[in-house]
Scaffold this active site. Structure first.
Site, short mmCIF file in Angstrom:
data_model
loop_
_atom_site.label_atom_id
_atom_site.label_comp_id
_atom_site.label_asym_id
_atom_site.label_seq_id
_atom_site.Cartn_x
_atom_site.Cartn_y
_atom_site.Cartn_z
N GLY A 114 32.93 48.34 40.56
CA GLY A 114 31.87 48.29 41.56
C GLY A 114 32.33 48.76 42.91
O GLY A 114 31.58 49.40 43.63
N ASP A 170 33.60 37.24 42.41
CA ASP A 170 33.16 38.23 41.44
C ASP A 170 33.82 37.99 40.08
O ASP A 170 34.43 38.90 39.51
CB ASP A 170 33.43 39.64 41.98
CG ASP A 170 32.50 40.68 41.34
OD1 ASP A 170 31.54 40.26 40.65
OD2 ASP A 170 32.73 41.88 41.55
#
Ligand SMILES: *[C@@H]1O[C@H](CO)[C@@H](O)[C@H](O)[C@H]1NC(C)=O
Ligand SMILES: *[C@@H]1O[C@H](CO)[C@@H](O)[C@H](O)[C@H]1NC(C)=O
Ligand SMILES: *[C@@H]1O[C@H](CO)[C@@H](O)[C@H](O)[C@H]1NC(C)=O
Ligand SMILES: *[C@@H]1O[C@H](CO)[C@@H](O)[C@H](O)[C@H]1NC(C)=O
Ligand SMILES: *[C@@H]1O[C@H](CO)[C@@H](O)[C@H](O)[C@H]1NC(C)=O
Ligand SMILES: *[C@@H]1O[C@H](CO)[C@@H](O)[C@H](O)[C@H]1NC(C)=O
Length: 675
Positions: A359, A475
């Site tokens: 990401g 995350d």
């Protein structure tokens, strides 16, 4: 705008000025700052070079060269009158190839002809010959700059200045030098030194006196002349005379140059403009010179080309390896990698070394050039400088984290708009690859999955409670779990999401994380907490057990969200139906049931009702029994996604979520929303 008269005036001034500089200004005066445009009569080996040097001799032996101003100068109104005053100034240089040896000298000459036919070279200086030397009928007045002592002409030494009337035996001479205005002291000058010197010759027709002065180029004219001779030159001067220079060579290669010259009858010769004088050539000893003149140009050319390439290469490299280092970073020097090393390690960030595109950026594999340590290099593009200091401080402190279930963060590097994080390389790649690419190594066994989940829980617990600071990972997801060579699950990428928090405008809440793993209160408030990490962990846990993503946008709307699916099976009393079918019943059902329930527990939409990581650990080890899920309200389990503030700022970091429409699913997925 200038009017017509201004233009004309400027043009006139320009014309007068330029003619004044380049050639004679009026009938009485000449000035040549370089001889390009001078109307000179040359003979012998004299030449005017392309740069405007008057080269009287060119190095050839036993030759002479003459250069006279082409037009005659009127020294007297009638032949019987006394000669007018005159003044002249010139810059000369004698360059000998075997210093201090030289080949004779040169002279400023006033002569009845434009050359000196019949004259001899060498010690005759191109002025006279054996038969006419000393004869009063010569009508030659000269100032010699003699570099050889010829006893036949009563020369005082081999470096003298003399006034010669019709012959080479000087009427007056002196060793070359000048009287310093500072203390009146005499300073020797070497005529053959190769440096430029200036000479002034002045004749006063009333007082009948001739002065000769010589000084180094940059000096003003010394007040006291070197030679001051009382003489009436009138008998030796015709009405019209030519002025110029003579020079001769003997047996030593010598060049005689005149760089500039001004002359004036009945007045002071104009000052030469030294900055306009041509440059002298560089000359060394003959042999070297031959080699140099032939060998240097290609050598220099190739050197220049080489150095240009070098500079270009250097600049390119410099740009290529440019980094951003600020003063405050000096404290973190040990954690800082040079971009060059990382560049070398990853073979220039080759596609071949690309491990994945996460990401936040691309991850490359590399081997550090010195230590040969295998590394994973993550390049994170980052435009905001805001908060960088805090972030780097955090990265550096995270670098001190040591836990067998965390991927060691080795250090960082910063470039313009880019942050680079260096991690230890994990040879077995990321968990999501193993989970979803079934063809690779077959399928993960139950024991492997169980161990990995326990490992990640342990790593997360360390971050939350066992380290000196509370670290919120932000995350947790399968693609951030890497497997070391013993197939231990290691949590990576910690703290990275902070970067985006630091860098954003506090006005807007910019949620970073991955859809499906994000706790509802996290998306709502933008605040990450240990409890939102637990939520993500729950999603991760279910993902590993069930072998599918928390949000599978390819599934039907009822089974879109994994927690919903597990919850539905549980409600039907058949929770084990949720277990990854790829395991083919090769699992421990007690463990599986416990895990699935724990996953639901962690997925509680009320953050206060989620267990802490410490409790999660205890449940997994079987030390504490799970609470009864049926006691929890339905409404509190599940992904409570609903449209709310800040969803435009939602940052999805999971590439597989592409095409997933957040707002539409938000309404569809509120099955457990229970509003
Ligand atoms: C000097 O000039 C003469 C005449 O122009 C020429 O023949 C001779 O080759 C020149 N010598 C050198 C060394 O240039
Ligand atoms: C140079 O002087 C000669 C002799 O006076 C003259 O014939 C010639 O025209 C002059 N050349 C220039 C360019 O002034
Ligand atoms: C010497 O020079 C004069 C003119 O300057 C010439 O007439 C004479 O022939 C020359 N003598 C010799 C021997 O060359
Ligand atoms: C000087 O030169 C003239 C003409 O060239 C000649 O007649 C005379 O004899 C010479 N005088 C001496 C002393 O040599
Ligand atoms: C100048 O040169 C002369 C002769 O070569 C020498 O005797 C004298 O000492 C020198 N003077 C200085 C100040 O160098
Ligand atoms: C020559 O130099 C003396 C000083 O030594 C000075 O008085 C005289 O005016 C000078 N003459 C000329 C023609 O410059």
């Amino acid at each position: 705008m200038m009017n017509y008269f201004e233009v004309v005036t400027i043009l006139l001034v320009l014309i007068l000025f330029s003619s004044d500089l380049t050639s004679q200004g009026n009938n009485n005066g000449l000035i040549f700052n370089g001889f390009q445009k001078a109307n000179m009569s040359l003979d012998g080996i004299a030449k005017i070079t392309s740069t405007g040097l008057l080269m009287l001799t060119n190095g050839t032996k036993q030759e002479q060269g003459h250069a006279f101003y082409s037009n005659p100068i009127k020294f007297k109104n009638t032949q019987d009158e006394a000669s007018s005053s005159f003044s002249t100034s010139f810059v000369f240089s004698i360059i000998s190839e075997y210093q201090p040896l030289s080949a004779h000298g040169m002279a400023f000459v006033i002569a009845p002809t434009r050359g000196l036919p019949g004259a001899l070279p060498a010690s005759y200086l191109g002025l006279f010959n054996e038969s006419n030397e000393g004869n009063v009928t010569n009508h030659v007045v000269a100032v010699e700059l003699d570099t050889i002592q010829n006893l036949g002409f009563h020369d005082i030494d081999d470096n003298h200045v003399g006034i010669d009337i019709n012959g080479l035996t000087s009427s007056l001479s002196s060793p070359a030098g000048y009287y310093d205005d500072k203390d009146g002291g005499f300073r020797n000058l070497s005529l053959v030194s190769g440096t430029s010197k200036r000479v002034w010759v002045e004749y006063d027709g009333m007082v009948k006196q001739m002065n000769v002065t010589i000084a180094p180029l940059k000096f003003d004219k010394p007040t006291k002349p070197l030679l001051s001779l009382s003489i009436d030159i009138s008998p030796h001067i015709n009405q019209m005379m030519y002025v110029g220079f003579s020079s001769s060579t003997g047996s030593v290669f010598t060049h005689h140059y005149v760089l500039g010259w001004s002359f004036m009858i009945n007045g002071k010769a104009e000052e030469l403009v030294l900055s306009q004088l041509p440059k002298l050539p560089r000359v060394g000893p003959k042999k070297k010179s031959r080699f140099l003149t032939m060998g240097i140009p290609p050598i220099i050319l190739s050197l220049v080309i080489l150095s240009l390439f070098g500079v270009a290469y250097y600049v390119r490299r410099k740009r290529m390896f440019a980094e951003v280092v600020e003063d405050w970073e000096h404290d973190y020097a040990t954690r800082r990698f040079s971009f060059k090393d990382l560049y070398v390690a990853t073979e220039g960030f080759k596609e071949k070394e690309l491990l994945g595109t996460g990401g936040f950026g691309r991850v490359y594999r590399g081997v550090l050039p010195d230590s040969k340590i295998e590394i994973a290099v993550k390049r994170v593009s980052h435009e905001s400088r805001q908060g960088m200091r805090e972030f780097v401080a955090e990265i550096v402190s995270l670098g001190r984290l040591r836990h067998r279930n965390l991927v060691p963060l080795l250090g960082y590097c910063r470039r313009k708009n880019e942050l680079i994080l260096v991690y230890e390389y994990m040879p077995n790649g990321s968990l999501d690859k193993l989970l979803y690419d079934q063809n690779e190594n077959g399928c993960l066994s139950w024991n492997q999955r169980f161990r990995i989940i326990k490992g990640v829980a342990s790593g997360l617990f360390y971050l939350h409670e066992e380290w000196e600071q509370v670290v919120v990972h932000r995350d947790v997801k399968a693609s951030n779990v890497l497997l070391d060579n013993e197939m231990n699950g290691r949590l990576g990428d910690f703290g990275l999401a902070r970067l985006y928090d630091h860098g954003t405008d506090p006005q807007t809440t910019h949620v970073v994380g991955t859809l499906g793993y994000l706790a509802p209160e996290h998306t709502r408030t933008g605040k990450a907490t240990t409890s939102s990490d637990v939520y993500s962990f729950g999603a991760f846990l279910l993902e590993v057990i069930c072998g599918r993503r928390p949000i599978d946008h390819q599934a039907t709307s009822e089974s879109l969200i994994l927690v919903d699916v597990v919850y539905t099976w549980w409600k039907k009393g058949d929770i084990l139906k949720a277990v990854d079918p790829n395991l083919r019943n090769n699992y421990v059902s007690q463990e599986a049931e416990m895990m699935l329930k724990l996953g639901m527990l962690c997925s509680n939409s009320e953050s206060v009702d989620r267990p802490s990581m410490r409790q999660v650990m205890l449940y997994m080890e079987g030390a504490v029994a799970l609470p009864d899920i049926s006691l929890l309200g339905i409404s509190t389990i599940g992904v409570t996604l609903s449209s709310r503030d800040g969803c435009e700022n939602f940052a999805m970091s999971n590439p597989s979520s592409k095409g997933f429409s957040y707002s539409s699913s938000a309404t569809e997925s509120s099955i457990f929303g229970g509003r």
